[in-house]
Write an enzyme that holds these catalytic residues in place. Structure first.
Site, mmCIF file in Angstrom:
data_model
loop_
_atom_site.group_PDB
_atom_site.id
_atom_site.type_symbol
_atom_site.label_atom_id
_atom_site.label_comp_id
_atom_site.label_asym_id
_atom_site.label_seq_id
_atom_site.Cartn_x
_atom_site.Cartn_y
_atom_site.Cartn_z
ATOM 1 N N ASP A 482 28.662 6.761 24.247
ATOM 2 C CA ASP A 482 29.683 5.667 23.951
ATOM 3 C C ASP A 482 30.266 5.250 25.253
ATOM 4 O OD1 ASP A 482 30.611 8.401 24.605
ATOM 5 O OD2 ASP A 482 32.177 8.401 23.230
HETATM 6 C C1 LAN Z 1 34.154 15.044 27.588
HETATM 7 C C2 LAN Z 1 34.900 13.955 28.006
HETATM 8 C C3 LAN Z 1 34.511 12.639 27.621
HETATM 9 C C4 LAN Z 1 33.585 12.612 26.343
HETATM 10 C C5 LAN Z 1 33.830 11.301 25.442
HETATM 11 C C6 LAN Z 1 33.153 10.139 26.157
HETATM 12 C C7 LAN Z 1 35.303 11.006 24.867
HETATM 13 C C8 LAN Z 1 32.908 11.774 24.094
HETATM 14 O O1 LAN Z 1 32.972 10.551 23.275
HETATM 15 C C9 LAN Z 1 31.524 12.111 24.509
HETATM 16 C C10 LAN Z 1 31.752 13.612 25.107
HETATM 17 C C11 LAN Z 1 32.514 13.436 26.348
HETATM 18 C C12 LAN Z 1 31.530 12.824 27.553
HETATM 19 C C13 LAN Z 1 32.847 14.949 26.901
HETATM 20 C C14 LAN Z 1 32.335 16.136 26.658
HETATM 21 C C15 LAN Z 1 32.582 17.376 27.088
HETATM 22 C C16 LAN Z 1 33.487 17.308 28.379
HETATM 23 C C17 LAN Z 1 32.624 16.762 29.580
HETATM 24 C C18 LAN Z 1 34.632 16.506 27.936
HETATM 25 C C19 LAN Z 1 35.406 16.671 26.906
HETATM 26 C C20 LAN Z 1 35.609 16.634 29.235
HETATM 27 C C21 LAN Z 1 35.394 17.979 29.680
HETATM 28 C C22 LAN Z 1 34.018 18.716 28.672
HETATM 29 C C23 LAN Z 1 33.425 19.841 29.564
HETATM 30 C C24 LAN Z 1 32.622 20.365 28.540
HETATM 31 C C25 LAN Z 1 34.415 20.892 29.953
HETATM 32 C C26 LAN Z 1 33.658 21.911 30.476
HETATM 33 C C27 LAN Z 1 33.706 22.942 29.694
HETATM 34 C C28 LAN Z 1 32.501 23.656 28.920
HETATM 35 C C29 LAN Z 1 32.333 24.137 27.777
HETATM 36 C C30 LAN Z 1 31.244 23.595 29.875
#
Ligand code: LAN
Length: 753
Positions: A482
């Site tokens: 996305d």
């Molecule tokens: C994010 C942030 C962005 C998010 C969107 C683009 C909004 C979504 O549509 C797809 C998934 C994604 C890229 C995403 C995946 C998981 C993330 C990276 C996070 C929520 C930001 C932080 C999170 C990450 C997993 C945090 C670290 C924690 C762990 C459990 C490893």
């Protein structure tokens, strides 16, 4: 602590330009670090903080030197982020939604950073700062006093008002995970154990059973520190990485985040590495546990966990696997040669990750863990460790409450794409007033497009990414379905607007499309970073306890919709390119969206809270193939679901618990502007016929707008892995503007005030 250059900028925040010349500058006396107490003050001078935006790399700098202070004035955005008065002028009171958009843009424009993106805090999770600070401590990385001070302030501000503990995220109830690790952070940054905040937190921690009741990740960090013994940590053998690719549970098939966390975890677990013992470590052994430390039977607590932390209890399958690993594999079958081979391959993968991201790494958990691994493998003064130390700054964010850790190294590309789309939805892209702002945003996306796949893509199990965009910046470089879609839409919209140049030529647009087309799963839906590489049954091996849906990729309405709308926009302009595939892709994707609808008519959101967020995307998908309220039962049920949740005042208000429970739950604090915007956007997309409902929502958004054009922060907006919430502060601008702008364009003759 940190040495300073002529401008008064601490060396910790200076770029490491060459591999060897900086060696001396960044080295420090290790014994000194262990012996000296961390300097900590009551607060820093907030007028001395600056956000450095180095082509989309963000870091906060504290100017200790008065000359530097004069040379680098605090910007509007700096002040806004820090909660200092910005003195934005009052604007004429809007009498219609389009004027409200203009006022909003007037304010939001001032938050655009020099490289063209919109920065913001990206906090929420309460386990990220501990990853960074503990990694600093065990790698003997000096913590500048102004960081230490503001970390303390942030954690003090975020302690639960009643019990003094910390949760999994800022709005969550106190847990052992949050409390044991943040307590440790406070001690590392120099807070005394007998400080009233610490006494209260410790009492709460002890009531919950102490650190023996922590989940796996906390136990792992405490074992690395030497505060706990390794026997308390469930096994994470690196030799799993040696499994042939065809093996159904092989780690390359796991969700990117869990496999990148498992990687360094496995390396240090295998080495049973522990930090050098210090006075603080000895003291924490007494503070964090209920039992006498010397007498704790560590192995017996491998599976001990407080119910508050046990969101996803380990399955009997995983417990059996762990039992076999602990009692048979490790003591009997695991030869030194196997362990060594596993460690070597894990380290090789870590090194590849470093090379691919210039040591920024995927996110805020794996990055600090990798720092420790490299410290162990390469030594304290190696380039890899020094570069890691430096890049850690890009994960920190300073605000009025203090210094926190962001979930990623920023939200640059994502928020920039939505900002452009908000202007587009209001029909203002041709208005010369906004051209400079949009031009800078376009230049940013041009600069941030990922131009190449990673080196040895297959070897390190990475997905094709050429032509894509990451969520944050190209340094991190992980394309997400996305993020690619939203950025691509924004680029196409602007480049097709008269007066804007074509910075990204057709070839580069095709590259983005080629990458996007790889994201579809057999079901038709799209996931986030990669198409799923294994079934959801893998969740039986979820060892993290605190998160759900973490082991593999899933299909998401949000991601699927973004790809559908990007492909639709693309084919309008380039009808000849991969026509059949695109047509088929869209057809299958929308079919999948329909299958994901819940019986109540809404869709479950995985990245925003919750049904309101995903229902907006799903209705947009349906609208893109002409299915709306009047001709589609799916769209009608989606609208009816949203309408059934509209509140008296015209707003919507969903609580984060909905993400955990899978049921729509109202937020006790009342209507939220961001959710209201999502809901009215959804209804407008679906051509909901009763305008009164939409107008009430629009009116609420307008009423909440401040006289200077801004909206104020309300409850948390985002989520990941079902249980952890994360802030998207720019949504209060981008989605409100989008909703108002859409309304103005769609119903130009309607009045709301
Ligand atoms: C994010 C942030 C962005 C998010 C969107 C683009 C909004 C979504 O549509 C797809 C998934 C994604 C890229 C995403 C995946 C998981 C993330 C990276 C996070 C929520 C930001 C932080 C999170 C990450 C997993 C945090 C670290 C924690 C762990 C459990 C490893």
């Amino acid at each position: 602590m940190g040495k300073k250059d002529a401008a008064g900028v601490s060396s910790e925040t200076q770029p490491l330009l060459e591999k060897s010349s900086t060696k001396k500058r960044l080295s420090f006396d290790l014994t000194d670090h262990v012996a000296k107490r961390q300097r900590i003050e009551e607060r820093t001078d907030h007028t001395r903080w600056r956000m450095r935006d180095d082509k989309g790399r963000q870091s906060w700098v504290y100017l200790e030197n008065d000359q530097a202070l004069k040379n680098w004035p605090q910007s509007f955005a700096d002040k806004y982020f820090l909660g200092l008065p910005v003195n934005a002028p009052d604007l004429p009171k809007p009498t219609n939604p389009l004027d409200a958009v203009r006022n909003g843009l007037e304010f939001f424009e001032k938050l655009q950073l020099p490289s063209g993106h919109w920065g913001c805090e990206y906090g929420g999770p309460m386990f990220l700062l501990p990853c960074i600070v503990i990694a600093w401590y065990v790698t003997k990385t000096p913590i500048p006093w102004y960081y230490a001070t503001e970390i303390k302030n942030y954690l003090f501000a975020r302690a639960n008002h009643e019990d003094g503990g910390w949760g999994l995220h800022i709005e969550g109830e106190t847990s052992v995970f949050g409390t044991s690790l943040n307590y440790t952070v406070l001690r590392i940054v120099g807070v005394d154990a007998d400080h009233p905040v610490m006494i209260k937190a410790r009492a709460t921690l002890h009531k919950m059973g102490g650190a023996t009741h922590a989940p796996h990740w906390a136990k792992w960090w405490l074992a690395v520190m030497g505060v706990a013994q390794w026997d308390i940590v469930n096994p994470t053998p690196p030799e799993l990485w040696l499994l042939p690719d065809w093996v159904p549970i092989a780690p390359w098939r796991w969700w990117i985040h869990i496999r990148q966390v498992f990687l360094p975890m496995s390396y240090l677990w295998s080495k049973r590495w522990q930090a050098e013992e210090t006075e603080l470590i000895r003291s924490l052994r007494q503070e964090l546990f209920v039992e006498d430390w010397a007498k704790i039977n560590w192995a017996s607590h491998r599976n001990t966990i407080n119910p508050r932390d046990n969101y996803h209890p380990k399955t009997w399958v995983l417990n059996t696997v762990n039992w076999c690993l602990v009692n048979i594999w490790n003591p009997v079958l695991r030869t030194q040669a196997i362990a060594k081979k596993g460690e070597e391959w894990a380290m090789k993968l870590i090194e590849m990750e470093n090379e691919n991201t210039d040591h920024a790494d995927l996110a805020t958990v794996s990055g600090p863990m990798n720092t420790v691994c490299l410290y162990v493998k390469e030594g304290p003064d190696s380039y890899a460790v020094r570069r890691h130390r430096e890049r850690a700054h890009e994960f920190l964010w300073m605000k009025d409450e203090g210094l926190l850790a962001n979930g990623t190294n920023g939200v640059q590309c994502w928020d920039t794409a939505f900002a452009i789309q908000a202007v587009m939805d209001a029909g203002l892209t041709e208005d010369p007033r906004w051209r400079p702002m949009l031009m800078k945003a376009l230049e940013f996306l041009d600069d941030q497009q990922i131009r190449e796949n990673v080196k040895d893509q297959d070897k390190c199990y990475r997905q094709q990414r050429k032509g894509g965009w990451a969520f944050s910046n190209k340094d991190q470089g992980y394309a997400v379905s996305d993020c690619v879609s939203e950025a691509l839409k924004s680029v196409i919209i602007l480049q097709k607007t008269p007066g804007f140049p074509t910075l990204i030529d057709d070839r580069r647009i095709y590259d983005a499309i080629d990458t996007l087309l790889t994201y579809q799963n057999p079901s038709g839906g799209c996931s986030s970073y990669e198409p799923p590489r294994a079934g959801t049954w893998m969740e039986v091996l979820n060892a993290a306890e605190v998160f759900g849906n973490i082991m593999v990729e899933y299909e998401y309405p949000e991601c699927t919709t973004a790809v559908v709308t990007a492909l639709s926009l693309f084919r309008n302009h380039w009808p000849e390119y991969r026509t059949k595939e695109i047509e088929r892709f869209i057809e299958r994707a929308v079919k999948w969206i329909k299958t994901a609808q819940k019986p109540h008519g809404g869709w479950y959101g995985s990245w925003g809270i919750c049904f309101t967020y995903a229902t907006m995307f799903a209705l947009e998908s349906l609208a893109s193939i002409g299915e709306t309220y009047k001709n589609s039962d799916y769209a009608k049920r989606g609208c009816d679901f949203l309408i059934s949740k509209q509140r008296e005042d015209g707003g919507w208000s969903e609580h984060y618990r909905a993400c955990e429970t899978g049921e729509y739950i109202e937020h006790p604090s009342g209507s939220q502007v961001v959710m209201t915007a999502w809901a009215v956007i959804a209804l407008m997309k679906a051509d909901y016929p009763n305008l009164e409902h939409i107008k009430k929502g629009i009116k609420l958004i307008m009423d909440r707008q401040q006289s200077n054009g801004e909206w104020l922060q309300e409850a948390i907006e985002g989520v990941f892995n079902k249980s952890c919430m994360i802030s998207y502060p720019n949504y209060k601008f981008t989605f409100t503007l989008k909703a108002l702008g859409m309304f103005a364009r769609k119903y130009p003759n309607e009045t709301v005030v």
